[in-house]
Design a protein around this motif. Sequence first.
Motif, PDB file in Angstrom:
ATOM      1  N   ALA A  82       0.835  -1.207   0.000  1.00  0.00           N
ATOM      2  CA  ALA A  82       0.000   0.000   0.000  1.00  0.00           C
ATOM      3  C   ALA A  82       0.863   1.247   0.000  1.00  0.00           C
ATOM      4  CB  ALA A  82      -0.919  -0.007   1.225  1.00  0.00           C
ATOM      5  N   ALA A  83       1.941   1.192   0.795  1.00  0.00           N
ATOM      6  CA  ALA A  83       2.808   2.361   0.908  1.00  0.00           C
ATOM      7  C   ALA A  83       3.453   2.687  -0.432  1.00  0.00           C
ATOM      8  CB  ALA A  83       3.876   2.125   1.964  1.00  0.00           C
ATOM      9  N   ARG A  84       3.948   1.656  -1.096  1.00  0.00           N
ATOM     10  CA  ARG A  84       4.642   1.924  -2.358  1.00  0.00           C
ATOM     11  C   ARG A  84       3.682   2.501  -3.384  1.00  0.00           C
ATOM     12  NH1 ARG A  84       9.559  -2.076  -3.077  1.00  0.00           N
ATOM     13  NH2 ARG A  84      10.089  -0.315  -4.383  1.00  0.00           N
ATOM     14  N   LEU A 132       2.834   6.147  -2.291  1.00  0.00           N
ATOM     15  CA  LEU A 132       3.942   7.090  -2.447  1.00  0.00           C
ATOM     16  C   LEU A 132       4.255   7.341  -3.915  1.00  0.00           C
ATOM     17  CD1 LEU A 132       6.274   5.925   0.439  1.00  0.00           C
ATOM     18  CD2 LEU A 132       5.102   8.110   0.234  1.00  0.00           C
ATOM     19  N   ARG A 152       2.021   9.828  -5.123  1.00  0.00           N
ATOM     20  CA  ARG A 152       2.283  11.174  -4.632  1.00  0.00           C
ATOM     21  C   ARG A 152       3.604  11.727  -5.121  1.00  0.00           C
ATOM     22  NH1 ARG A 152       0.159  10.500   1.559  1.00  0.00           N
ATOM     23  NH2 ARG A 152       0.581  12.722   1.696  1.00  0.00           N
ATOM     24  N   GLY A 153       4.274  10.985  -5.978  1.00  0.00           N
ATOM     25  CA  GLY A 153       5.429  11.570  -6.650  1.00  0.00           C
ATOM     26  C   GLY A 153       6.784  11.112  -6.170  1.00  0.00           C
ATOM     27  N   LEU A 154       6.831  10.032  -5.401  1.00  0.00           N
ATOM     28  CA  LEU A 154       8.136   9.589  -4.940  1.00  0.00           C
ATOM     29  C   LEU A 154       8.810   8.757  -6.019  1.00  0.00           C
ATOM     30  CD1 LEU A 154       9.943   9.510  -2.327  1.00  0.00           C
ATOM     31  CD2 LEU A 154       9.091   7.205  -2.034  1.00  0.00           C
ATOM     32  N   ARG A 155      10.056   9.097  -6.307  1.00  0.00           N
ATOM     33  CA  ARG A 155      10.824   8.330  -7.288  1.00  0.00           C
ATOM     34  C   ARG A 155      11.754   7.404  -6.532  1.00  0.00           C
ATOM     35  NH1 ARG A 155       7.641   8.589  -9.643  1.00  0.00           N
ATOM     36  NH2 ARG A 155       6.652  10.382 -10.589  1.00  0.00           N
ATOM     37  N   LEU A 156      11.484   6.122  -6.610  1.00  0.00           N
ATOM     38  CA  LEU A 156      12.330   5.193  -5.858  1.00  0.00           C
ATOM     39  C   LEU A 156      13.497   4.699  -6.676  1.00  0.00           C
ATOM     40  CD1 LEU A 156       9.684   3.116  -3.895  1.00  0.00           C
ATOM     41  CD2 LEU A 156      11.524   4.487  -2.932  1.00  0.00           C
TER      42      LEU A 156
END
Lengths: 125, 223
Positions: free
Chosen positions: A113-115, A118, A121-125
Amino acid sequence: SVSPGSPLPSLPLSRFLPCSSHGSPTLLSPQAAMTKLAQWLCGLALLGSAWAALALAPPGLQPPGPLRQALLPLPVYLLVAFGCYSLATVGYRLATFNDCEEAAAELQEHIRAARADLRRRGLRL
Amino acid sequence: SVLLPTYNERDNLPLVVWLLARTFSDSGIDFEIIIIDDGSPDGTQEVAQQLEKIYGSDKILFLFPSGTAYIHGMKYATGDFIVIMDADLSHHVRLQKQKEGNFDIVSGTRYKGNGGVYGWDLKRKLISRGANFLTQVLLRPGASDLTGSFRLYRKEVLQKLMERCVSKGYVFQMEMIVRARQLGFTVGEVPISFVDRVYGESKLGGNEIVSFLKGLLTLFATT
């Protein structure tokens, strides 16, 4: 080597600095004044001297026969008893150590769910 | 205020932050997360800064290291309570329901209640229980788990404790509880689930054991 009068070489205790107390610490219990080591030494000295006084007394002052026979090996008995207690306790605690199956599963779900969230919401992992 | 010291936690950090943020907002608790990175070479800092943008800098604060992570982070903490935990997903953050009972410190324990571990082999469990037993005998700390590394402190309590003594690493955590007891602070416990590192490796070799024993004996002799 250290010559008399020269300062001692400093010990490599840099990871563990001794505690400093600023002013007088609020001592809310008498035990706080003594370190655990000091408490142990005191306790051992007390018990040790009592045992020695009774068990190793000169013939005139010895306690009666059976008592004395039990007293002499008492320290060893106590040590062995403590050893057994330790093994039993650690063994029991090892056996009852919880395995958190559902916590692990729940965690995996949360990670998914977190991945997703996120990434949204724009997080680039 | 959650203090999160990190080192090479690029993969775990966003997940921890997300979990914390969700847990807090679900409980309606106002929070901030202070990430103190120790110069990770794996890009943890960039991730932390991205998170700061996503959640807003009133919620996430990223600090460069400067001296001891906790002391540094404390200066910026605005909360009344401070949580100190590892950023490696070890604690499975779902227990923010501490503070009932109005404790000065709440400590996570793997050994009581439904606390526990996941993914540990027998050897690791044995070492853990053995080390804890030794700790209990020598230090009589009044808390069941000194190295669970999940704690909540009242801010003033943490400040007072931190100025008293300085050990390093996890020995510091152990020392805090021992000193807290001596100073008469109340310590409550909360079961935690210690799920083995999801990403990254966990370290428990001979070196760790030796340094633990050294730390334990030092505390034994000095507290």
